[in-house]
Every structure is written in C-alpha cells, then in structure tokens.
Design a protein around this motif. Structure first.
Motif, PDB file in Angstrom:
ATOM      1  N   ASN A   1      58.881  71.897 116.444  1.00 49.90           N
ATOM      2  CA  ASN A   1      58.278  73.182 116.804  1.00 49.90           C
ATOM      3  C   ASN A   1      57.196  73.585 115.819  1.00 49.90           C
ATOM      4  OD1 ASN A   1      59.364  74.475 119.273  1.00 49.90           O
ATOM      5  ND2 ASN A   1      61.332  74.148 118.290  1.00 49.90           N
ATOM      6  N   THR A   2      57.420  73.280 114.542  1.00 50.83           N
ATOM      7  CA  THR A   2      56.397  73.581 113.526  1.00 50.83           C
ATOM      8  C   THR A   2      55.138  72.764 113.767  1.00 50.83           C
ATOM      9  OG1 THR A   2      58.024  74.222 111.864  1.00 50.83           O
ATOM     10  CG2 THR A   2      55.882  73.496 111.045  1.00 50.83           C
ATOM     11  N   ILE A   3      55.299  71.523 114.189  1.00 53.03           N
ATOM     12  CA  ILE A   3      54.140  70.671 114.493  1.00 53.03           C
ATOM     13  C   ILE A   3      53.301  71.308 115.604  1.00 53.03           C
ATOM     14  CG2 ILE A   3      53.484  68.450 115.549  1.00 53.03           C
ATOM     15  CD1 ILE A   3      55.796  67.181 113.889  1.00 53.03           C
ATOM     16  N   LEU A   4      53.957  71.743 116.680  1.00 53.43           N
ATOM     17  CA  LEU A   4      53.226  72.379 117.792  1.00 53.43           C
ATOM     18  C   LEU A   4      52.608  73.708 117.356  1.00 53.43           C
ATOM     19  CD1 LEU A   4      55.497  71.786 120.941  1.00 53.43           C
ATOM     20  CD2 LEU A   4      53.757  70.299 119.950  1.00 53.43           C
ATOM     21  N   LYS A   5      53.368  74.486 116.602  1.00 58.88           N
ATOM     22  CA  LYS A   5      52.891  75.789 116.144  1.00 58.88           C
ATOM     23  C   LYS A   5      51.663  75.635 115.240  1.00 58.88           C
ATOM     24  CE  LYS A   5      54.753  80.019 114.080  1.00 58.88           C
ATOM     25  NZ  LYS A   5      55.856  80.593 113.290  1.00 58.88           N
ATOM     26  N   THR A   6      51.701  74.654 114.356  1.00 58.25           N
ATOM     27  CA  THR A   6      50.573  74.396 113.454  1.00 58.25           C
ATOM     28  C   THR A   6      49.333  73.994 114.241  1.00 58.25           C
ATOM     29  OG1 THR A   6      52.088  73.726 111.696  1.00 58.25           O
ATOM     30  CG2 THR A   6      49.803  73.021 111.455  1.00 58.25           C
ATOM     31  N   ALA A   7      49.537  73.197 115.287  1.00 57.40           N
ATOM     32  CA  ALA A   7      48.419  72.771 116.137  1.00 57.40           C
ATOM     33  C   ALA A   7      47.719  73.979 116.760  1.00 57.40           C
ATOM     34  CB  ALA A   7      48.914  71.822 117.222  1.00 57.40           C
ATOM     35  N   VAL A   8      48.518  74.945 117.221  1.00 59.89           N
ATOM     36  CA  VAL A   8      47.972  76.127 117.901  1.00 59.89           C
ATOM     37  C   VAL A   8      47.359  77.112 116.902  1.00 59.89           C
ATOM     38  CG1 VAL A   8      48.604  78.187 119.225  1.00 59.89           C
ATOM     39  CG2 VAL A   8      49.450  75.946 119.922  1.00 59.89           C
ATOM     40  N   GLU A   9      48.089  77.388 115.829  1.00 56.68           N
ATOM     41  CA  GLU A   9      47.659  78.452 114.912  1.00 56.68           C
ATOM     42  C   GLU A   9      46.570  78.025 113.939  1.00 56.68           C
ATOM     43  OE1 GLU A   9      51.135  80.023 112.999  1.00 56.68           O
ATOM     44  OE2 GLU A   9      51.862  80.982 114.844  1.00 56.68           O
ATOM     45  N   LYS A  10      46.645  76.786 113.445  1.00 54.35           N
ATOM     46  CA  LYS A  10      45.685  76.341 112.415  1.00 54.35           C
ATOM     47  C   LYS A  10      44.480  75.605 113.009  1.00 54.35           C
ATOM     48  CE  LYS A  10      48.272  78.090 109.289  1.00 54.35           C
ATOM     49  NZ  LYS A  10      48.754  77.815 107.972  1.00 54.35           N
ATOM     50  N   LYS A  11      44.601  75.176 114.271  1.00 56.16           N
ATOM     51  CA  LYS A  11      43.511  74.482 114.979  1.00 56.16           C
ATOM     52  C   LYS A  11      42.832  73.398 114.118  1.00 56.16           C
ATOM     53  CE  LYS A  11      42.356  78.451 117.933  1.00 56.16           C
ATOM     54  NZ  LYS A  11      43.557  79.225 117.583  1.00 56.16           N
ATOM     55  N   PRO A  12      43.612  72.412 113.649  1.00 62.73           N
ATOM     56  CA  PRO A  12      43.013  71.355 112.831  1.00 62.73           C
ATOM     57  C   PRO A  12      41.958  70.573 113.619  1.00 62.73           C
ATOM     58  CG  PRO A  12      45.414  71.244 112.810  1.00 62.73           C
ATOM     59  CD  PRO A  12      45.030  72.176 113.904  1.00 62.73           C
ATOM     60  N   LYS A  13      40.950  70.106 112.918  1.00 66.96           N
ATOM     61  CA  LYS A  13      39.825  69.398 113.563  1.00 66.96           C
ATOM     62  C   LYS A  13      40.139  67.914 113.794  1.00 66.96           C
ATOM     63  CE  LYS A  13      36.620  72.777 113.358  1.00 66.96           C
ATOM     64  NZ  LYS A  13      37.479  73.901 112.961  1.00 66.96           N
TER      65      LYS A  13
ATOM     66  N   SER B   1      44.476  66.300 122.950  1.00 66.74           N
ATOM     67  CA  SER B   1      43.595  65.460 122.122  1.00 66.74           C
ATOM     68  C   SER B   1      43.975  65.615 120.655  1.00 66.74           C
ATOM     69  CB  SER B   1      42.133  65.857 122.325  1.00 66.74           C
ATOM     70  OG  SER B   1      41.859  67.093 121.677  1.00 66.74           O
ATOM     71  N   PHE B   2      43.534  64.646 119.838  1.00 72.64           N
ATOM     72  CA  PHE B   2      43.789  64.679 118.394  1.00 72.64           C
ATOM     73  C   PHE B   2      42.501  64.852 117.593  1.00 72.64           C
ATOM     74  CE2 PHE B   2      47.704  62.455 119.799  1.00 72.64           C
ATOM     75  CZ  PHE B   2      48.621  63.336 119.233  1.00 72.64           C
ATOM     76  N   ASN B   3      41.405  65.016 118.305  1.00 73.20           N
ATOM     77  CA  ASN B   3      40.127  65.177 117.595  1.00 73.20           C
ATOM     78  C   ASN B   3      39.192  66.051 118.423  1.00 73.20           C
ATOM     79  OD1 ASN B   3      38.230  64.804 115.611  1.00 73.20           O
ATOM     80  ND2 ASN B   3      37.546  62.804 116.354  1.00 73.20           N
ATOM     81  N   PRO B   4      39.330  67.388 118.389  1.00 74.01           N
ATOM     82  CA  PRO B   4      40.249  68.163 117.546  1.00 74.01           C
ATOM     83  C   PRO B   4      41.668  68.171 118.109  1.00 74.01           C
ATOM     84  CG  PRO B   4      39.015  69.630 118.977  1.00 74.01           C
ATOM     85  CD  PRO B   4      38.490  68.235 119.250  1.00 74.01           C
ATOM     86  N   ILE B   5      42.589  68.784 117.369  1.00 74.83           N
ATOM     87  CA  ILE B   5      43.983  68.862 117.805  1.00 74.83           C
ATOM     88  C   ILE B   5      44.117  69.949 118.876  1.00 74.83           C
ATOM     89  CG2 ILE B   5      46.371  69.258 117.084  1.00 74.83           C
ATOM     90  CD1 ILE B   5      45.146  66.780 115.774  1.00 74.83           C
ATOM     91  N   ARG B   6      44.554  69.520 120.079  1.00 76.49           N
ATOM     92  CA  ARG B   6      44.765  70.480 121.166  1.00 76.49           C
ATOM     93  C   ARG B   6      46.000  70.092 121.958  1.00 76.49           C
ATOM     94  NH1 ARG B   6      39.649  70.130 124.569  1.00 76.49           N
ATOM     95  NH2 ARG B   6      40.828  71.446 126.010  1.00 76.49           N
ATOM     96  N   LEU B   7      46.811  71.097 122.299  1.00 77.53           N
ATOM     97  CA  LEU B   7      48.002  70.852 123.104  1.00 77.53           C
ATOM     98  C   LEU B   7      47.662  70.849 124.591  1.00 77.53           C
ATOM     99  CD1 LEU B   7      50.725  73.165 121.455  1.00 77.53           C
ATOM    100  CD2 LEU B   7      50.202  70.783 120.928  1.00 77.53           C
TER     101      LEU B   7
END
Length: 314
Positions: free
Chosen positions: A213-225, A261-267
């Motif tokens: 859940n933290t992995i998904l939450k980080t993807a949404v909240e931090k929007k890593p590139k 996608s992983f570049n950027p990170i999107r669910l």
C-alpha cells in the motif's frame, strides 16, 4: 585482548567501517535477509541453507555459486571461529536487521553456549527523532555505542531464540500475542520490528499489505519521474523495514499490473481503486509459495482498525 573478540556484523558496510576505525578483533559479516522468504528454526543446518538458496534462486535469480561465495563461505568462517570467548553483535533497529539478529542469537544459543555475548544496536541517538544505521554514526558515536554495549544474559538469548521459533512457526498468531509483553527485553527495537512484520500480511480492506500500500501511495502522492527516483523515495521513507533497492524492485514487479507506466510512475485505474479500497486485490496477488518466516503470507489477513491478524480457514 582485542584479538579475543569476534564481531558479527549486519553487513559489509558496517564491517568495513569498523575496520577503517581500527576496531580490534576478527569480523564475520552476516549476509542474509531472513525477513524475506521461508525460514526454518534450525539456523545453519543443511536443510536451512537449501531452503534459503531455493528462495534466492526463485525470487532473485541468485546462482548457486554466488550464494556459496557470498553467504555460505562467510557462514563457514563463523563455524570455524571458536577461540574468541567474547562475541559482539552489531545490528540495527529495522525489521531486516532485527530478524537476522534473533536468528544469529538462536545459532549462538545452540553452538556457542557459555560464550560472552553482547550487542551494539543503532537507532535513536540522544534526543534525535531520526533513526541511524551503524555506518551513519560518527566515530565518537560508534565508540560510545561500543563502550555501552548491552551484555546479554542467558535469559536474553533464550528470549531471542523464542521469538525466532515463533517467527518460523506456521502461524504468526502466537507471535502477535507475545512480542510486546517483555518490558525487560534488552532488544529495544524488536517489538516495533515485529509489529512491522505483522503488517506485512495482506489487509482485509484491499488485499495488499502495509509495504504494498505504501508503494502505491508513494506513486500517487510523490509522483516520481522514474523507477530509480521511485525506489529512492521508498528507501528514504520506509526505514522501519530496512529494505534495499533489490527488494523494492521485486515488490514493485509483483504489483506491475497496477502500474500504467514507470517513466513517469503512474498507476492504472485499477491501481488507484485498489489504493482507495474500492477493489480487493487479494485474489490476483495471492500465491501459495509466498512466505513470511514460517507461515504462508496469504493464509492470514491483517485487520487495520483492530491491529489484529485473522486466520483464513478453508
């Protein structure tokens, strides 16, 4: 006197740091991650190492030669070190280290009875809220930690071994009831590590555990590139587990169907729905080969409101 000390450390970075600081004695590096994959109580036995190699080969594509060179040779060195009557353990506060620590103590209980065993454990320093790894301590701090190391009694070693036995059992329910009640335990970070461990069972709400859940939450909240930035953020935020980049890479891969996608990170839409508890992903991610210690990960569910585990009976 120095030569009669054996230091068992939590990793190469600690070993190298202590050698650089000219700590006297001999060194063994415990190269394992017993917080991942199936474990059995008989630390060091042939069956134990076969089981561990099977896990590394299946999950991390580790070759037999690499496993022998990296882990088994160092373990055999440990078996041959019998002359030092004082053994100093160097471990950290996180789940990764604490599980390795109790496994080593279980081994010492069996094979080094009567030896003088002490523990250096890093975490909080003074009034700081930050938690520190051993190589992050400056020379004075690490010398102070060493000077104030905790002498472990036979009862302490028995307790660590008991927690290890429960960790390796086929049910975490007993562990859930005992881990927080030993207020005299010298292992001051063990309770929080076990608490983090129990949250690694899938939640009733969406079928994912705390880490997932933290992995998904980080993807949404931090929007890593990028995936590299994503893993870097997880390493920074989730220090209670002590996971490395390879472990996060593996866990992200298990959830790959929830990523657009992983570049950027999107669910994906499903990924967002799972995170918001609109969809339960248990059925899609469940695996009979996934273990936490000695128990099957998907045979238990974590109930967040009550912080309790429930066993699934079929």
């Amino acid at each position: 006197m120095g030569a009669s000390i054996l230091h068992i450390t939590n990793g190469d970075s600690t070993t190298n740091y202590l050698k650089k600081l000219k700590f006297s004695g001999e060194f063994i590096t415990w190269r394992e991650m017993l917080c991942e994959g199936k474990t059995t109580t008989d630390v060091g036995s042939e069956a134990f190492w076969k089981n561990r190699f099977d896990f590394f080969k299946t999950s991390y594509k580790v070759s037999k030669q690499k496993f022998i060179d990296y882990t088994l040779k160092e373990y055999r060195n440990l078996c041959n070190k019998k002359s030092q009557k004082e053994i100093v353990l160097w471990f950290e506060y996180d789940l990764f280290c604490q599980i390795n620590m109790i496994a080593v103590l279980s081994w010492l209980k069996r094979y080094r009875k009567g030896y003088h065993i002490s523990l250096v454990c890093s975490g909080k320093v003074g009034k700081s809220k930050l938690m520190y790894a051993l190589p992050e301590l400056n020379e004075k701090q690490i010398q102070d930690h060493y000077k104030n190391r905790i002498e472990l009694s036979q009862d302490d070693i028995e307790y660590a071994d008991y927690i290890w036995q429960l960790y390796c059992s086929d049910s975490p329910l007993r562990l859930e009831t005992v881990y927080k009640f030993n207020t005299n335990s010298p292992f001051k970070y063990l309770a929080s590590a076990i608490e983090a461990h129990l949250k690694r069972y899938p939640s009733i709400e969406n079928g994912l555990n705390s880490v997932e859940n933290t992995i998904l939450k980080t993807a949404v909240e931090k929007k890593p590139k990028s995936k590299k930035q994503f893993i870097g953020q997880l390493l920074k935020d989730e220090d209670v587990y002590g996971y490395g980049d390879l472990q996060y890479e593996y866990k992200i891969n298990e959830l790959r169907k929830l990523f657009h996608s992983f570049n950027p990170i999107r669910l994906t839409k499903m990924g967002k729905d799972v995170l918001e508890n609109q969809i339960n992903y248990y059925g899609q991610i469940r695996s009979d080969n996934s273990y936490l210690g000695g128990s099957k990960k998907y045979s238990f569910l974590y109930h967040n409101p009550s912080n309790k585990l429930l066993q699934i009976t079929s």
